[in-house]
Design an enzyme around this catalytic site. Structure first.
Site, mmCIF file in Angstrom:
data_model
loop_
_atom_site.group_PDB
_atom_site.id
_atom_site.type_symbol
_atom_site.label_atom_id
_atom_site.label_comp_id
_atom_site.label_asym_id
_atom_site.label_seq_id
_atom_site.Cartn_x
_atom_site.Cartn_y
_atom_site.Cartn_z
ATOM 1 N N HIS A 15 2.001 -5.434 -4.904
ATOM 2 C CA HIS A 15 3.208 -5.281 -4.093
ATOM 3 C C HIS A 15 4.290 -4.618 -4.949
ATOM 4 O O HIS A 15 4.497 -5.012 -6.106
ATOM 5 C CB HIS A 15 3.681 -6.647 -3.597
ATOM 6 C CG HIS A 15 4.856 -6.555 -2.678
ATOM 7 N ND1 HIS A 15 4.759 -6.120 -1.371
ATOM 8 C CD2 HIS A 15 6.170 -6.816 -2.888
ATOM 9 C CE1 HIS A 15 5.951 -6.118 -0.814
ATOM 10 N NE2 HIS A 15 6.822 -6.541 -1.712
ATOM 11 N N ASP A 56 3.060 -11.776 1.297
ATOM 12 C CA ASP A 56 3.501 -11.478 -0.074
ATOM 13 C C ASP A 56 3.968 -12.745 -0.799
ATOM 14 O O ASP A 56 4.825 -12.680 -1.695
ATOM 15 C CB ASP A 56 4.635 -10.425 -0.075
ATOM 16 C CG ASP A 56 4.189 -9.112 0.548
ATOM 17 O OD1 ASP A 56 3.010 -8.751 0.414
ATOM 18 O OD2 ASP A 56 5.030 -8.447 1.195
#
Ligand code: GAR
Length: 190
Positions: free
Chosen positions: A110, A146
């Site tokens: 990410h 996430d």
């Protein structure tokens, strides 16, 4: 024997290419054996095919629900007898149908210093907030977007006059180094 890794992409797949290339080194503990995409036109799929890697496109638009898409993708991934899955620019919110069977064996990269800036437009948000640094994180995938445990991060300074594009390009260079390293480390533990 090298551990079998499947990579999920939605676009260019530059991180996927970094993983493929690292996996081809003789001393590597892993190899990328398949690449799957939810987008028919993902550039990385054509590249992987040319490289002789098994590829699969499962168009999410062909499915009525997220769960139905995730079920189809999971069936494919299970068929590949994978040890680990690496999400690399896979721009889908995944449901437990896909995540639970791979718990502890599915990683994601990410482009932010998690837990900051989950979701999209990470670089612009970091610049807008006046942050002095940005970066990237590799984390385990859990049902929270996430939100899984961070394994490793790299920090990149935000320079004067930085745009989201220039920052993204500099962070991406670091992603290409970080992801293979982390995958190698995780592989050595399983
Ligand atoms: C990478 O920067 C990756 O970190 C990001 O998308 C880009 C994909 O580039 N992933 C996410 O934003 C996931 N939420 P690539 O296709 O060239 O690897």
């Amino acid at each position: 024997m090298k551990k079998r890794v499947g990579v999920l992409i939605s676009g260019t797949g530059s991180n996927m290419k970094a993983l493929v290339s690292a996996g081809r080194e003789a001393a590597s503990l892993f190899e990328v054996v398949c690449v799957a995409s939810n987008k028919v036109d993902a550039g990385g799929i054509a590249w992987a095919r040319e490289q002789g890697i098994a590829t699969q496109v499962i168009n999410h638009k062909d499915f009525a629900t997220r769960e139905a898409f995730d079920t189809a993708l999971n069936v494919y991934l299970q068929s590949q007898r994978l040890d680990l899955i690496a999400c690399a620019g896979f721009m889908r919110i995944m449901t437990p149908v896909l995540i639970t069977p791979w718990a502890g064996r599915m990683l994601n990269i990410h482009p932010s210093l998690l837990p900051k800036y989950k979701g999209l437009h990470t670089h612009q948000r970091a610049i807008d907030a006046g942050d002095k640094e940005a970066g990237c994180s590799v984390h385990f995938v859990t049902a929270e977007l996430d939100g899984g445990a961070v394994i490793a991060q790299v920090r990149v300074p935000i320079l004067a006059g930085e745009t989201a594009e220039t920052l993204a390009a500099r962070v991406l260079v670091e992603e290409h180094k970080l992801y293979p390293e982390v995958l190698s480390d995780v592989t050595s533990l399983i």
